[in-house]
Write a protein that holds these residues in place. Sequence first.
Motif, PDB file in Angstrom:
ATOM      1  N   ALA A  76     -10.309   0.740  52.966  1.00 55.88           N
ATOM      2  CA  ALA A  76      -9.093   1.193  51.361  1.00 55.88           C
ATOM      3  C   ALA A  76      -8.880  -0.170  50.197  1.00 55.88           C
ATOM      4  O   ALA A  76      -8.582   0.430  49.749  1.00 55.88           O
ATOM      5  N   VAL A  77      -9.376  -1.509  50.594  1.00 55.01           N
ATOM      6  CA  VAL A  77      -8.939  -2.357  49.836  1.00 55.01           C
ATOM      7  C   VAL A  77     -10.671  -2.953  49.058  1.00 55.01           C
ATOM      8  O   VAL A  77     -11.037  -3.337  49.759  1.00 55.01           O
ATOM      9  N   ASP A  78     -10.745  -2.668  47.625  1.00 55.91           N
ATOM     10  CA  ASP A  78     -11.914  -3.284  46.851  1.00 55.91           C
ATOM     11  C   ASP A  78     -11.020  -4.187  46.116  1.00 55.91           C
ATOM     12  O   ASP A  78     -10.363  -4.118  45.266  1.00 55.91           O
ATOM     13  N   PHE A  79     -11.005  -5.974  45.883  1.00 51.10           N
ATOM     14  CA  PHE A  79     -10.496  -6.522  44.959  1.00 51.10           C
ATOM     15  C   PHE A  79     -11.467  -7.649  44.278  1.00 51.10           C
ATOM     16  O   PHE A  79     -11.212  -7.716  43.085  1.00 51.10           O
ATOM     17  N   GLY A  80     -12.336  -7.091  44.119  1.00 54.49           N
ATOM     18  CA  GLY A  80     -13.906  -7.602  43.217  1.00 54.49           C
ATOM     19  C   GLY A  80     -14.221  -8.676  43.981  1.00 54.49           C
ATOM     20  O   GLY A  80     -13.836  -9.350  45.297  1.00 54.49           O
ATOM     21  N   GLU A  81     -15.203  -9.670  44.044  1.00 56.26           N
ATOM     22  CA  GLU A  81     -15.631 -10.520  44.011  1.00 56.26           C
ATOM     23  C   GLU A  81     -15.331 -11.894  43.273  1.00 56.26           C
ATOM     24  O   GLU A  81     -14.141 -12.020  42.442  1.00 56.26           O
ATOM     25  N   GLY A  82     -14.785 -13.132  44.177  1.00 55.45           N
ATOM     26  CA  GLY A  82     -14.160 -14.654  44.217  1.00 55.45           C
ATOM     27  C   GLY A  82     -12.499 -14.709  43.982  1.00 55.45           C
ATOM     28  O   GLY A  82     -12.206 -15.373  43.409  1.00 55.45           O
ATOM     29  N   LEU A  83     -11.642 -13.628  44.875  1.00 58.59           N
ATOM     30  CA  LEU A  83     -10.575 -13.129  45.139  1.00 58.59           C
ATOM     31  C   LEU A  83     -10.413 -14.478  45.934  1.00 58.59           C
ATOM     32  O   LEU A  83     -10.643 -14.672  46.333  1.00 58.59           O
ATOM     33  N   ARG A  84      -9.389 -14.870  44.803  1.00 55.99           N
ATOM     34  CA  ARG A  84      -8.808 -16.239  46.014  1.00 55.99           C
ATOM     35  C   ARG A  84      -7.309 -16.113  46.378  1.00 55.99           C
ATOM     36  O   ARG A  84      -7.022 -16.737  47.226  1.00 55.99           O
ATOM     37  N   SER A  85      -6.730 -15.836  45.134  1.00 54.01           N
ATOM     38  CA  SER A  85      -4.955 -15.177  45.861  1.00 54.01           C
ATOM     39  C   SER A  85      -4.242 -13.957  44.795  1.00 54.01           C
ATOM     40  O   SER A  85      -4.386 -14.385  43.761  1.00 54.01           O
ATOM     41  N   ILE A  86      -3.616 -13.332  45.543  1.00 56.92           N
ATOM     42  CA  ILE A  86      -1.982 -13.202  44.442  1.00 56.92           C
ATOM     43  C   ILE A  86      -1.394 -13.249  44.726  1.00 56.92           C
ATOM     44  O   ILE A  86      -0.583 -12.799  45.456  1.00 56.92           O
ATOM     45  N   LEU A 145      -2.019  -4.358  41.122  1.00 61.06           N
ATOM     46  CA  LEU A 145      -1.988  -3.807  41.670  1.00 61.06           C
ATOM     47  C   LEU A 145      -1.358  -2.621  41.553  1.00 61.06           C
ATOM     48  O   LEU A 145      -0.345  -2.270  42.167  1.00 61.06           O
ATOM     49  N   ALA A 146      -2.197  -1.587  42.077  1.00 56.93           N
ATOM     50  CA  ALA A 146      -2.284  -0.435  42.930  1.00 56.93           C
ATOM     51  C   ALA A 146      -2.635   0.276  44.269  1.00 56.93           C
ATOM     52  O   ALA A 146      -3.744   0.350  44.205  1.00 56.93           O
ATOM     53  N   GLY A 160      -5.380   1.931  50.668  1.00 50.85           N
ATOM     54  CA  GLY A 160      -6.210   2.249  49.214  1.00 50.85           C
ATOM     55  C   GLY A 160      -5.524   0.670  48.467  1.00 50.85           C
ATOM     56  O   GLY A 160      -4.090   0.891  47.629  1.00 50.85           O
ATOM     57  N   ALA A 161      -6.179  -0.370  47.981  1.00 45.60           N
ATOM     58  CA  ALA A 161      -5.666  -1.065  46.499  1.00 45.60           C
ATOM     59  C   ALA A 161      -5.880  -1.489  45.820  1.00 45.60           C
ATOM     60  O   ALA A 161      -7.947  -1.456  46.682  1.00 45.60           O
ATOM     61  N   THR A 162      -6.156  -1.698  44.700  1.00 46.26           N
ATOM     62  CA  THR A 162      -7.273  -1.546  43.889  1.00 46.26           C
ATOM     63  C   THR A 162      -6.554  -2.763  43.235  1.00 46.26           C
ATOM     64  O   THR A 162      -5.298  -2.218  42.594  1.00 46.26           O
ATOM     65  N   LEU A 163      -7.507  -3.793  42.541  1.00 48.29           N
ATOM     66  CA  LEU A 163      -6.988  -4.798  40.848  1.00 48.29           C
ATOM     67  C   LEU A 163      -6.940  -3.925  40.118  1.00 48.29           C
ATOM     68  O   LEU A 163      -7.962  -3.396  39.587  1.00 48.29           O
ATOM     69  N   ALA A 164      -5.697  -3.105  38.589  1.00 54.40           N
ATOM     70  CA  ALA A 164      -6.891  -2.585  37.615  1.00 54.40           C
ATOM     71  C   ALA A 164      -6.112  -3.682  36.267  1.00 54.40           C
ATOM     72  O   ALA A 164      -5.092  -4.961  36.509  1.00 54.40           O
TER      73      ALA A 164
END
Length: 164
Positions: A76-86, A145-146, A160-164
Amino acid sequence: MEKLSATNRRSFLKSSALIAVPIAAVAPVAALAADDSRAKLARLEDERAIEALQRKFLRHLNGTADCGEFIASTDAVDFGEGLRSIAEDMGHEASLDLAEDGLSASTRCACLVEREAEFAGHSTLEQMTRFQGQGSHRHEARQVLATEFVKSADGWRIAGATLA
């Protein structure tokens, strides 16, 4: 005299019937108003639960990164590579859209996302930075953040959660 009392009774019945009609018309309106206020209360409770879930999700994501209890499915969640913080951008208000049936919802909020990219090259400069303990580059970017939510028997969960 008999005629007069019969007329008075008839007029009394007519007038009482005329008085009863507005009362009968108001009763269903009052019942509808009560149903409407219950629906508004349920919607408000759902909105608060979704907002609390999103805050809890971001706290866990930035802390332990274990968000399994909030998510409906593993992909459900895909934020891509290398995420440290939101970090949620407090200057912009998040938008919340609750479905008419009350079983799904979506939010969009502006966030500040920090990512870390590892130096993977073999140039002299990259090798030197890795030897000095600086083998990565951190950068921040503003993104949206959607998040999609679904209501189950256990309450609200993230579908589901994605960053656009």
